[in-house]
Design a protein around this motif. Structure first.
Motif, PDB file in Angstrom:
ATOM      1  N   ALA A  93      -8.961  -4.856   7.957  1.00  0.00           N
ATOM      2  CA  ALA A  93      -7.760  -5.683   8.100  1.00  0.00           C
ATOM      3  C   ALA A  93      -7.525  -6.609   6.911  1.00  0.00           C
ATOM      4  N   PRO A  94      -8.553  -7.306   6.385  1.00  0.00           N
ATOM      5  CA  PRO A  94      -8.292  -8.167   5.218  1.00  0.00           C
ATOM      6  C   PRO A  94      -7.764  -7.385   4.012  1.00  0.00           C
ATOM      7  N   VAL A  95      -8.299  -6.192   3.799  1.00  0.00           N
ATOM      8  CA  VAL A  95      -7.816  -5.371   2.688  1.00  0.00           C
ATOM      9  C   VAL A  95      -6.374  -4.946   2.930  1.00  0.00           C
ATOM     10  N   GLY A  96      -6.064  -4.582   4.177  1.00  0.00           N
ATOM     11  CA  GLY A  96      -4.699  -4.184   4.493  1.00  0.00           C
ATOM     12  C   GLY A  96      -3.701  -5.298   4.260  1.00  0.00           C
ATOM     13  N   VAL A  97      -4.051  -6.499   4.691  1.00  0.00           N
ATOM     14  CA  VAL A  97      -3.171  -7.644   4.465  1.00  0.00           C
ATOM     15  C   VAL A  97      -3.013  -7.914   2.974  1.00  0.00           C
ATOM     16  N   MET A  98      -4.116  -7.808   2.247  1.00  0.00           N
ATOM     17  CA  MET A  98      -4.060  -8.060   0.807  1.00  0.00           C
ATOM     18  C   MET A  98      -3.120  -7.089   0.106  1.00  0.00           C
ATOM     19  N   ILE A  99      -3.224  -5.815   0.430  1.00  0.00           N
ATOM     20  CA  ILE A  99      -2.401  -4.832  -0.267  1.00  0.00           C
ATOM     21  C   ILE A  99      -0.929  -4.989   0.101  1.00  0.00           C
TER      22      ILE A  99
END
Length: 453
Positions: A57-63
């Protein structure tokens, strides 16, 4: 049984996407779901999927916010002066563009974070590739090679995991590998030259003085959407008069430039979590560049397709790894991989590990390999009189180093292909031989210099 099912799941996924039987998104969801049911996960399958989604989830939000931020900066013309200078510097020569891509990637990759490397490098180079009409697979491929070989650095994820698993420090595990890594860097530059030369020939520039490219009809604004293969109905929603506001108002250009530099420094220094940095930067940049609500909405709609496509793939990848981990298929595959090595080959175990390390990036997550497979391999090596550190050196020559930008098991891979606008299967087919070649070249040097025993 679990090991066989796990390997079959990976094989089915790779077959489905490389033959384009299924889209990457569908394959990442359906194939592990079916495998989970076959493994008897039953009611627990949903929790496994949610756990996997939670981890990415953190990577998804970042991208999501990274695409919105860099898309905004491309829309308003922040990178246009740099691109014009780069065009003059490379003189429209695809070879120089490819080499510049490799050098920039390896310089940015010194921070040890693949996602940051892809975001910065692709955002800087993609408009140049679009302007010259170069194949974006060349961009994703060269970036993958450069980031892969640099991921061997001691503060990179794989080497840190190897040091932790073997309880070894950098002087024992990493330092002896430096000559092989240096040759790997040279190899990446050679491959970049070869790919650039192929692009020069493909574009019909071989006969032009200095390889100068003919003017391309496409504008730089076409590069504002990372997934250029998709229909971009929203592109027309940003009027041309609003497109290059940063170039029309010099103070705004410098504001955007300073904001972007601060963002990059903050990313490299990790002042705040990466997703938070992109969220804050975008929240500041959007109203400054587009003061009215209508303009802001037009920008969001214009980049909606990119955001949805890339972020959904990342969350789907979380489902994939969540099921493989939750059903213990990863653990079973690790045990099976170790059991097939006969004792008679113990002396060559470090070399075997090195040669197989890159392809196994497509099968094992970094945690599964370095904390599951590597300790067992190291223990086996020690019982047969081989220094376990040698096995660790072999592992970092490819496992989630040269292999991570191709693996469907790492979220950063989807950041790379999403920003470049290429298909995962196409990307893997295009660059796998060169990436595997990087590992083989470094392995040969490491063996010749006695690093692997």
């Amino acid at each position: 049984m679990l090991a066989v099912l796990g390997f079959a799941t990976i094989a089915a996924f790779l077959y489905a996407i490389m033959t384009k039987r299924l889209s990457v998104l569908v394959a990442l969801i359906l194939i592990p779901a079916i495998a989970g049911l076959l493994a008897g996960a039953g009611p627990g399958l949903g929790k496994m999927m949610l756990d996997g989604i939670g981890r990415v989830a953190p990577v998804g939000v970042m991208i999501i916010f990274a695409v919105l931020y860099f898309g905004l900066m491309l829309d308003v013309g922040l990178f246009d002066p740099m691109i014009r200078r780069l065009l003059r510097l490379v003189k429209g020569d695809p070879i120089k563009v490819a080499l510049a891509t490799a050098v920039l990637t390896m310089a940015v990759a010194l921070d040890g974070d693949g996602a940051t490397t892809f975001l910065i490098t692709v955002s800087a180079m993609l408009p140049l590739y679009q302007r010259l009409g170069m194949n974006r697979l060349v961009l994703s491929g060269i970036v993958a090679l450069g980031a892969g070989v640099m991921n061997i650095i001691p503060w990179g994820g794989p080497t840190v995991r190897a040091m932790a698993a073997l309880k070894a420090d950098a002087s024992a595990l990493f330092n002896p590998v430096v000559p092989a890594m240096a040759v790997g860097i040279v190899w990446v530059l050679v491959v970049a030259y070869i790919l650039g030369r192929r692009e020069r020939t493909r574009l019909g520039l071989a006969g032009r003085p200095g390889g100068t490219a003919a003017p391309q009809p496409a504008s730089l604004s076409a590069a504002s959407n990372p997934v250029a293969d998709l229909p971009q109905d929203g592109d027309d929603l940003v009027p041309a008069a609003e497109g290059k506001v940063a170039l029309e108002r010099p103070w705004l250009f410098w504001f955007n430039a300073v904001l972007t530099v601060v963002l990059v420094v903050a990313l490299l220094m990790t002042w705040l979590p990466l997703p938070v940095l992109f969220i804050l930067a975008f929240a500041v940049a959007l109203p400054v560049n587009y003061p009215s609500w209508e303009q802001q909405q037009k920008h969001l709609v214009a980049h909606a397709a990119s955001v949805v496509t890339v972020s959904t793939m990342i969350f789907a990848a979380g489902i994939f790894t969540g099921v493989l981990t939750g059903t213990k298929m990863i653990d079973a595959m690790a045990a099976a991989a170790v059991s097939v090595i006969p004792p008679s080959l113990a002396g060559y175990l470090p070399v075997i590990v090195a040669v197989t390390s890159m392809p196994l990036s497509l099968v094992f997550t970094p945690d599964a390999y370095y904390f599951g497979v590597l300790p067992v391999l190291a223990q086996s090596a020690a019982s047969l009189g081989v220094d376990p550190v040698l096995v660790g050196r072999g592992a970092i020559l490819g496992q989630m180093t040269t292999g991570f930008p191709l693996s469907p098991l790492t979220a950063s891979t989807f950041i790379l292909i999403g920003l470049c606008g290429v298909n995962l299967g196409d990307h893997q087919r295009f660059i796998f031989p060169w990436a595997f070649g990087t590992t083989l070249v470094m392995t040969a040097v490491a063996f010749a210099t006695g690093v692997l025993g």
